[in-house]
Design a protein around this motif. Structure first.
Motif, PDB file in Angstrom:
ATOM      1  N   LEU A  20     -52.277  44.456 -15.039  1.00  0.00           N
ATOM      2  CA  LEU A  20     -51.768  45.819 -14.889  1.00  0.00           C
ATOM      3  C   LEU A  20     -52.769  46.844 -15.395  1.00  0.00           C
ATOM      4  O   LEU A  20     -52.867  47.950 -14.874  1.00  0.00           O
TER       5      LEU A  20
ATOM      6  N   THR B 288     -51.402  52.850 -17.985  1.00  0.00           N
ATOM      7  CA  THR B 288     -50.587  51.660 -17.771  1.00  0.00           C
ATOM      8  C   THR B 288     -49.105  52.005 -17.895  1.00  0.00           C
ATOM      9  O   THR B 288     -48.274  51.466 -17.174  1.00  0.00           O
ATOM     10  N   GLY B 289     -48.816  52.919 -18.795  1.00  0.00           N
ATOM     11  CA  GLY B 289     -47.421  53.303 -18.988  1.00  0.00           C
ATOM     12  C   GLY B 289     -46.780  53.839 -17.719  1.00  0.00           C
ATOM     13  O   GLY B 289     -45.585  53.642 -17.488  1.00  0.00           O
TER      14      GLY B 289
ATOM     15  N   TYR C 137     -44.896  51.445 -15.736  1.00  0.00           N
ATOM     16  CA  TYR C 137     -43.574  51.112 -16.266  1.00  0.00           C
ATOM     17  C   TYR C 137     -42.570  52.210 -15.972  1.00  0.00           C
ATOM     18  O   TYR C 137     -41.416  51.948 -15.688  1.00  0.00           O
ATOM     19  N   THR C 138     -43.041  53.451 -16.058  1.00  0.00           N
ATOM     20  CA  THR C 138     -42.151  54.561 -15.745  1.00  0.00           C
ATOM     21  C   THR C 138     -41.660  54.457 -14.304  1.00  0.00           C
ATOM     22  O   THR C 138     -40.481  54.636 -14.015  1.00  0.00           O
TER      23      THR C 138
ATOM     24  N   LYS D  67     -40.772  49.990 -13.516  1.00  0.00           N
ATOM     25  CA  LYS D  67     -40.095  49.170 -14.517  1.00  0.00           C
ATOM     26  C   LYS D  67     -41.010  48.126 -15.155  1.00  0.00           C
ATOM     27  O   LYS D  67     -41.257  48.183 -16.342  1.00  0.00           O
ATOM     28  N   ASP D  68     -41.534  47.215 -14.389  1.00  0.00           N
ATOM     29  CA  ASP D  68     -42.463  46.232 -14.969  1.00  0.00           C
ATOM     30  C   ASP D  68     -43.318  45.595 -13.872  1.00  0.00           C
ATOM     31  O   ASP D  68     -43.300  46.032 -12.730  1.00  0.00           O
ATOM     32  N   LYS D  69     -44.050  44.561 -14.258  1.00  0.00           N
ATOM     33  CA  LYS D  69     -44.996  43.954 -13.333  1.00  0.00           C
ATOM     34  C   LYS D  69     -44.288  43.461 -12.064  1.00  0.00           C
ATOM     35  O   LYS D  69     -44.745  43.714 -10.946  1.00  0.00           O
ATOM     36  N   GLU D  70     -43.204  42.767 -12.266  1.00  0.00           N
ATOM     37  CA  GLU D  70     -42.480  42.249 -11.104  1.00  0.00           C
ATOM     38  C   GLU D  70     -41.932  43.396 -10.261  1.00  0.00           C
ATOM     39  O   GLU D  70     -41.937  43.317  -9.030  1.00  0.00           O
ATOM     40  N   GLY D  71     -41.484  44.460 -10.920  1.00  0.00           N
ATOM     41  CA  GLY D  71     -40.995  45.631 -10.184  1.00  0.00           C
ATOM     42  C   GLY D  71     -42.073  46.227  -9.298  1.00  0.00           C
ATOM     43  O   GLY D  71     -41.798  46.679  -8.181  1.00  0.00           O
TER      44      GLY D  71
ATOM     45  N   THR E 160     -43.296  35.136  -9.013  1.00  0.00           N
ATOM     46  CA  THR E 160     -42.262  36.137  -8.723  1.00  0.00           C
ATOM     47  C   THR E 160     -41.037  35.448  -8.122  1.00  0.00           C
ATOM     48  O   THR E 160     -41.066  34.260  -7.841  1.00  0.00           O
TER      49      THR E 160
END
Lengths: 205, 205, 205, 205
Positions: free
Chosen positions: D30, D41-42, D45-46, D49-53, D121
């Motif tokens: 990421l 990187t944040g 997430y914003t 959500k996350d890597k899978e998202g 995944t």
DNA sequence: GATGAATGAGCCTTCATTCAT
DNA sequence: TATGAATGAAGGCTCATTCAT
């Protein structure tokens, strides 16, 4: 969990300085540094990329200042009109020495890092590098003043290399032995005289 | 099984020599040495106690020979009656130099180990040690010949230390750069002259 | 501290098998393996060199047996005199299938490792490798029997590749889904028939 | 500072696409994605959500379109009155194939992500999922047309599963090997014929 | 909403050394 | 005495994720 801690970078560098000075680059432990700095090992990587990057951050400014003197020193000297003799060279040389001594006593720890604790980094041969500059400069000087022994091919590169290396190693003893400023400056003057004597009489026997 | 392989000890030492020369003491791996020597790592411990013991076994004889010259050299010199001047000193000095050069070119690998690959061992400050001998010897000499500057307290221990250190570092360049014997001896003579000039004129300005 | 523990190697391999099967090569942790095997992580390195070496030790025998069938299978087939038709090919093919099934059900875990848990190792493209053998073999067969579509250039390498790949993926489903032996053998026969039908009618429309 | 950079989301997705395609889901970083996208990187997430998202956002539309074909395809087929034979099935099947090929060549990268880069995944078993749909559909079809082998219980679910899996793996080879559209469509036709032959003759021996 | 430093567990690997055999 | 497997601490480093700003 991610806290915004003020001064982490400074604390890391301070603790790294201690650790590198105490153990040298190779034996220094990033874990120890991080622990002492009360931060996570990962922070070191965030800030400094890796171990060498951390070391680098401590010495790079001083390294650049130092090498700049050598790289530009020569140019300056030969651009100066009155340089065709040992005396003008000596004067110039002394001025440069003065500047380096100023640097050393402004950044004693950084110099110790470079001279005594850099095995394993790209700086480990820094003296050889300085010797390279010095030899080039010396050769040009001998040429300009028309030194007979040199022009006669009596003085080989290897010899100049050895002499120069010998000089720098002597010079940096004040760092290796943590000589206080006053004392250090005094001895460097003496050492310079000793060395200059040798050089002059050796080149003009 | 316990095969009685002749020369295991020698093979270990030979392979250790290679490994230490290639990687330096710290980075050398006992496993690699044992593997190359076709023996077990444990054997190294049986025969040499530990890593430092192994290194020691390679250099200790040469180290003793070398330091003996310095430790006894002084004594011999001052026992000799005709020593009260620079010339006799120079003569003595040259003889000693000769012996050291003989030693270097008889045991070039061992010297390289001591000078260039000993970081991490008790030999890592060998040059400082030699400097110690040399300074003591020099001081006594200056005293004996009644050098004025020295007697006037104009020449400090630290300065002699720096000068001496500078000398040895220059001297051992022939090892660091694997200089062939003929060339090495030649440069040492020149270097000695350079150095002697400096010393003489510096002490008697 | 070094104890001679019996069966460590076996315990490591057993625990590694479990770990690799559960998490796949990449996500498997040597620490976990060592902990489960009640040994030190270092032991893994002593015995197996590294992570890939450990994985390798679990599958290499089976891998060699498997590829040997393919590498030598072809040779054997074409050395056989009666091979010039679909029936002899089918017979030969079935015999080979039998041998592979024997292998699979003799070493089901090892096959699962190779087929389902090898991403990140040199075995990760094992199916492509088998496809390579198979395509080469098929082409030679089509040539020998003088198949018209093939000789007319109507059947490209890519198509054979796709067909073969499709076959192996179907075949190895019995591994992916941990099919019990009896059931697996039964389905492979059916699958082989299905596949053979397709092949025959496709090549001779 | 909070710069309102237009298209950050798009840039992240574009760079994520590259990274996932190059390294696969697990090995993708990421940090690398954020750096390439010139964002923090944040932000990932914003927005995701996350890597899978993030991975999800790249493939979910195509995934839904694809599965919709399968989920609804069946319904459509059986709602159609003229479906009681292999030919109508073949026609329907071909139309569906066409639509999937259109999808593949409209979104080749997304398909590669799903087929080749999704280990780690929830999509890593996508082929099994498709197989599930296909098997259900096939079973219903065999029932409707009153196929004898099937009605006799001669054809097990597991076999249909294997066959179907084999089919999809072959099919998706055009993605795994980045086959250009024209070539890909051609081979899929051939492959479909091969497969259809097998199926027909196997079901009606 | 955007930032990006901090987190800290986790990774594989190396090493000198020990000691049961 | 020789062996070499086992040890286990320590190494540098990466990563997805969090959260104060």
């Amino acid at each position: 969990m991610a806290k915004r801690i003020k001064g982490v970078q400074e604390r890391i560098q301070q603790c790294a300085m201690e650790e590198f000075l105490r153990k040298g680059y190779i034996d220094a432990s990033l874990r120890t540094i991080a622990t002492n700095a009360e931060t996570a090992t990962g922070s070191i990587y965030t800030r400094f990329k890796d171990k060498e990057g951390l070391f680098d951050s401590l010495v790079i400014d001083v390294y650049h200042k130092l090498t700049k003197y050598f790289a530009h020193g020569e140019t300056q000297f030969f651009e100066n009109e009155v340089h065709g003799n040992f005396d003008s060279m000596k004067k110039f040389s002394n001025e440069m020495l003065e500047k380096i001594l100023d640097l050393i006593y402004e950044y004693p720890k950084e110099f110790k890092l470079l001279i005594s604790c850099s095995t394993g980094t790209k700086y480990e041969n820094i003296i050889d590098e300085l010797v390279g500059y010095e030899v080039a400069s010396t050769k040009r000087f001998l040429e300009v003043i028309g030194n007979k022994r040199y022009l006669a091919g009596d003085i080989s590169d290897e010899l100049l290399h050895i002499i120069s290396n010998s000089y720098f190693n002597g010079f940096f003893e004040i760092i290796r032995h943590d000589m206080p400023e006053e004392q250090g400056r005094k001895y460097i003057i003496d050492f310079g005289n000793f060395y200059g004597s040798g050089f002059m009489y050796f080149m003009n026997p």
